[in-house]
Design an enzyme around this catalytic site. Structure first.
Site, PDB file in Angstrom:
ATOM      1  N   ARG A  71      -1.708  22.918 -14.055  1.00 13.61           N
ATOM      2  CA  ARG A  71      -0.826  21.822 -14.491  1.00 13.61           C
ATOM      3  C   ARG A  71      -1.120  21.432 -15.950  1.00 13.61           C
ATOM      4  O   ARG A  71      -0.253  20.908 -16.644  1.00 13.61           O
ATOM      5  CB  ARG A  71      -0.968  20.604 -13.554  1.00 13.61           C
ATOM      6  CG  ARG A  71       0.085  19.535 -13.816  1.00 13.61           C
ATOM      7  CD  ARG A  71       0.214  18.532 -12.672  1.00 13.61           C
ATOM      8  NE  ARG A  71       1.198  17.501 -13.027  1.00 13.61           N
ATOM      9  CZ  ARG A  71       1.673  16.583 -12.198  1.00 13.61           C
ATOM     10  NH1 ARG A  71       1.273  16.561 -10.949  1.00 13.61           N
ATOM     11  NH2 ARG A  71       2.561  15.701 -12.601  1.00 13.61           N
TER      12      ARG A  71
ATOM     13  N   LYS B  48       8.424  23.070 -13.530  1.00 15.22           N
ATOM     14  CA  LYS B  48       7.443  22.008 -13.265  1.00 15.22           C
ATOM     15  C   LYS B  48       7.136  21.913 -11.772  1.00 15.22           C
ATOM     16  O   LYS B  48       5.981  21.746 -11.385  1.00 15.22           O
ATOM     17  CB  LYS B  48       7.913  20.656 -13.813  1.00 15.22           C
ATOM     18  CG  LYS B  48       6.860  19.567 -13.577  1.00 15.22           C
ATOM     19  CD  LYS B  48       6.964  18.376 -14.497  1.00 15.22           C
ATOM     20  CE  LYS B  48       5.810  17.392 -14.196  1.00 15.22           C
ATOM     21  NZ  LYS B  48       5.889  16.163 -14.990  1.00 15.22           N
TER      22      LYS B  48
ATOM     23  N   GLU C   3      10.584  18.796 -24.822  1.00 14.42           N
ATOM     24  CA  GLU C   3       9.940  19.179 -23.554  1.00 14.42           C
ATOM     25  C   GLU C   3      10.688  20.351 -22.905  1.00 14.42           C
ATOM     26  O   GLU C   3      10.079  21.185 -22.239  1.00 14.42           O
ATOM     27  CB  GLU C   3       9.899  17.987 -22.583  1.00 14.42           C
ATOM     28  CG  GLU C   3       9.270  16.713 -23.135  1.00 14.42           C
ATOM     29  CD  GLU C   3       7.734  16.700 -23.114  1.00 14.42           C
ATOM     30  OE1 GLU C   3       7.116  17.729 -22.780  1.00 14.42           O
ATOM     31  OE2 GLU C   3       7.170  15.638 -23.461  1.00 14.42           O
TER      32      GLU C   3
ATOM     33  N   ARG D 206       0.812  -1.229   0.000  1.00 16.95           N
ATOM     34  CA  ARG D 206       0.000   0.000   0.000  1.00 16.95           C
ATOM     35  C   ARG D 206       0.842   1.274   0.000  1.00 16.95           C
ATOM     36  O   ARG D 206       0.413   2.319   0.472  1.00 16.95           O
ATOM     37  CB  ARG D 206      -0.956   0.035   1.193  1.00 16.95           C
ATOM     38  CG  ARG D 206      -1.936  -1.103   1.159  1.00 16.95           C
ATOM     39  CD  ARG D 206      -3.079  -0.880   2.130  1.00 16.95           C
ATOM     40  NE  ARG D 206      -3.930  -2.047   2.126  1.00 16.95           N
ATOM     41  CZ  ARG D 206      -3.688  -3.139   2.839  1.00 16.95           C
ATOM     42  NH1 ARG D 206      -2.637  -3.196   3.628  1.00 16.95           N
ATOM     43  NH2 ARG D 206      -4.507  -4.154   2.769  1.00 16.95           N
TER      44      ARG D 206
HETATM   45  N1  LIG Z   1       4.886  10.582 -15.224  1.00 17.29           N
HETATM   46  C1  LIG Z   1       4.912  11.655 -15.974  1.00 17.29           C
HETATM   47  O1  LIG Z   1       4.625  12.766 -15.548  1.00 17.29           O
HETATM   48  C2  LIG Z   1       5.336  11.500 -17.411  1.00 17.29           C
HETATM   49  C3  LIG Z   1       5.613  12.642 -18.169  1.00 17.29           C
HETATM   50  C4  LIG Z   1       6.063  12.474 -19.470  1.00 17.29           C
HETATM   51  C5  LIG Z   1       6.231  11.207 -19.986  1.00 17.29           C
HETATM   52  N2  LIG Z   1       5.943  10.115 -19.240  1.00 17.29           N
HETATM   53  C6  LIG Z   1       6.139   8.750 -19.758  1.00 17.29           C
HETATM   54  O2  LIG Z   1       7.505   8.585 -20.029  1.00 17.29           O
HETATM   55  C7  LIG Z   1       7.656   7.560 -21.009  1.00 17.29           C
HETATM   56  C8  LIG Z   1       8.717   7.976 -22.010  1.00 17.29           C
HETATM   57  O3  LIG Z   1       9.925   8.156 -21.322  1.00 17.29           O
HETATM   58  P1  LIG Z   1      11.343   8.168 -22.073  1.00 17.29           P
HETATM   59  O4  LIG Z   1      11.251   9.017 -23.268  1.00 17.29           O
HETATM   60  O5  LIG Z   1      12.364   8.461 -21.044  1.00 17.29           O
HETATM   61  O6  LIG Z   1      11.430   6.676 -22.647  1.00 17.29           O
HETATM   62  P2  LIG Z   1      12.145   5.339 -22.136  1.00 17.29           P
HETATM   63  O7  LIG Z   1      12.129   5.198 -20.689  1.00 17.29           O
HETATM   64  O8  LIG Z   1      11.561   4.246 -22.954  1.00 17.29           O
HETATM   65  O9  LIG Z   1      13.658   5.557 -22.619  1.00 17.29           O
HETATM   66  C9  LIG Z   1      13.936   5.708 -23.990  1.00 17.29           C
HETATM   67  C10 LIG Z   1      14.981   4.696 -24.463  1.00 17.29           C
HETATM   68  O10 LIG Z   1      16.268   5.086 -23.987  1.00 17.29           O
HETATM   69  C11 LIG Z   1      16.887   4.013 -23.279  1.00 17.29           C
HETATM   70  N3  LIG Z   1      17.700   4.661 -22.236  1.00 17.29           N
HETATM   71  C12 LIG Z   1      17.245   5.301 -21.149  1.00 17.29           C
HETATM   72  N4  LIG Z   1      18.256   5.901 -20.511  1.00 17.29           N
HETATM   73  C13 LIG Z   1      19.378   5.634 -21.201  1.00 17.29           C
HETATM   74  C14 LIG Z   1      20.736   6.007 -21.051  1.00 17.29           C
HETATM   75  N5  LIG Z   1      21.131   6.829 -20.073  1.00 17.29           N
HETATM   76  N6  LIG Z   1      21.629   5.536 -21.955  1.00 17.29           N
HETATM   77  C15 LIG Z   1      21.229   4.749 -22.994  1.00 17.29           C
HETATM   78  N7  LIG Z   1      19.958   4.392 -23.194  1.00 17.29           N
HETATM   79  C16 LIG Z   1      19.031   4.833 -22.316  1.00 17.29           C
HETATM   80  C17 LIG Z   1      15.760   3.166 -22.792  1.00 17.29           C
HETATM   81  O11 LIG Z   1      16.160   1.840 -22.563  1.00 17.29           O
HETATM   82  C18 LIG Z   1      14.769   3.278 -23.945  1.00 17.29           C
HETATM   83  O12 LIG Z   1      15.139   2.388 -24.964  1.00 17.29           O
HETATM   84  C19 LIG Z   1       6.290   7.354 -21.628  1.00 17.29           C
HETATM   85  O13 LIG Z   1       5.777   6.124 -21.174  1.00 17.29           O
HETATM   86  C20 LIG Z   1       5.460   8.494 -21.064  1.00 17.29           C
HETATM   87  O14 LIG Z   1       4.099   8.151 -20.905  1.00 17.29           O
HETATM   88  C21 LIG Z   1       5.506  10.245 -17.954  1.00 17.29           C
HETATM   89 ZN   LIG Z   2       5.375  15.042 -22.990  1.00 14.68          ZN
END
Ligand SMILES: NC(=O)c1ccc[n+]([C@@H]2O[C@H](COP(=O)([O-])OP(=O)(O)OC[C@H]3O[C@@H](n4cnc5c(N)ncnc54)[C@H](O)[C@@H]3O)[C@@H](O)[C@H]2O)c1
Ligand SMILES: [Zn+2]
Length: 382
Positions: free
Chosen positions: A254, A240, A194, A130
């Protein structure tokens, strides 16, 4: 925007959420201090590190060593990379592994990875027993400026993205900017959409600074000794953090963070959330459309839209629908996707529009016919 950094000292950005307040620490090489920081925050805690295979290959050993050097035990939970891991099956695997590692109340989950890992591990932390405390160690630019801050966690439902989840704030965010050196260039550039978004939505001075300094943000200061990357990440996190502190549950302000996202999500969905169009690429295109739509409505000068477009194009992000490999859906399909993404109230759509660079606002009264005419023109000129 506050003055750019002149030294390599870590930057701390506080997130003011009362009893759930936490710090975001930003700096090159900060991962080495993870153990010491966790020990100071939760003496005696054990940890489970959730990560993906790509990140594990580059950074898991350093993360484990940082914890070990402070006498902190850790178990590693490694999942496949990619959006596909934000599903029920992987969520179950991660929850079971956290329980098997005997992580209890008072212990910590460490999310070492991009937004996928942060969302997945954060939701597992919110759910097991939880609610366990968790630490975000974001390893993508997108995660360092966006997903690791603000407490939104979750997985995808078969019916849509991020439909199952919880608000669960981390107790600490460690953004080590050196971790981004191993990130593929395309992923970095996508995350940069972003970064530009923060300037475009609420900070005109930051946008001007980005126009002049984006190359240093990409380079990361390894050779030039510039702290542009750290500065940019800190400005985004401050932006943010401020918005989240004022509107944690997204009942108002937001929503501004969704600038470019309604159009963007429609293009992402159109591409089947595939590698054809990464999230940030879709957001860049969507942001340009939000500016162009604002110009068409007479809210801003065409020159402002051109400026936003020129910067995103300069860094190599897509700014025209014709640049999406494989094309984009037609007007009818786009309108359907937009209506699905956004609540339609009394026949009107809600969009984030702009009154200038750095002046985004929520417009609840967008006429679908006007939007359709705009998109028809955009697709015709593509
Ligand atoms: N919670 C929130 O407020 C919020 C906001 C925006 C996006 N998101 C979510 O975030 C996700 C996208 O995140 P992302 O773009 O970071 O994608 P991701 O986590 O899939 O990473 C992108 C790719 O880079 C690789 N990678 C990550 N770090 C690395 C590093 N340091 N060196 C080499 N490779 C690396 C990963 O293995 C992956 O293949 C989506 O699911 C989205 O919905 C959430
Ligand atoms: Zn976004």
């Amino acid at each position: 925007m506050t003055a750019p950094l002149r030294s390599g000292e870590p930057i701390t950005v506080p997130v003011a959420l009362g009893t759930r307040a936490y710090d975001i620490a930003i700096g090159r090489g900060l991962l080495a201090a993870l153990g010491a920081r966790i020990k100071a925050l939760r003496p005696g805690a054990k940890t489970a590190i959730v990560t993906d295979r790509n990140v594990a290959q580059h950074h898991l050993a350093a993360c484990e060593a940082a914890l070990k050097s402070a006498g902190i035990e850790s178990a590693a939970i490694v999942v496949p990379p990619g959006e596909g891991s934000k599903n029920y099956a992987t969520f179950e695997t991660v929850c079971e592994a956290i329980v098997a590692a005997r992580i209890e109340r008072g212990d910590l989950v460490v999310a070492l990875g991009g937004g996928v890992i942060g969302d997945l591990a954060g939701f597992a932390a919110a759910s097991v027993r939880r609610g366990l405390d968790f630490v975000q160690v974001p390893t993508t630019l997108l995660a360092q400026v966006d997903s690791s801050v603000g407490g939104k966690t979750g997985i995808n439902s078969r019916q849509g993205k991020n439909l199952v989840g919880a608000f669960h704030q981390p107790v600490l965010v460690i953004a080590d900017t050196a971790l981004l050196d191993t990130l593929p260039k395309r992923e970095f550039r996508s995350g940069y959409a972003e970064v530009a978004k923060y300037g475009l939505l609420g900070d005109a001075a930051f946008f001007s600074w980005l126009e002049a300094n984006w190359q240093d943000v990409f380079a990361g200061g390894q050779s030039s000794g510039s702290f542009a990357r750290e500065h940019a990440i800190a400005v985004c996190c401050r932006g943010k953090a401020g918005i989240v502190a004022r509107d944690e549950r997204e009942t108002g302000e937001r929503a501004l963070l969704n600038l470019g996202h309604t159009f963007g999500h429609a293009f992402e969905a159109g591409a089947g959330f595939s590698d054809r169009l990464l999230h940030g690429e879709a957001v860049a295109l969507g942001t340009v459309l939000a500016f162009e739509f604002s110009a068409r409505k007479g809210l801003i000068a065409e020159l402002d839209a051109a400026r936003a477009r020129a910067h995103l194009a300069a860094v190599g992000l897509p700014t025209q629908v014709s640049q999406v490999p494989g094309g984009v859906p037609g007007v009818d399909a786009l309108m359907d996707l937009i209506a699905q993404d956004k609540k339609v109230k009394r026949g009107k759509l809600t969009f984030i529009l702009v009154r200038g660079i750095g002046q985004a606002f929520v417009e609840n009264d967008v006429d679908p016919a006007e939007l359709r005419a705009f998109l028809t023109d955009k697709l015709a000129s593509a």
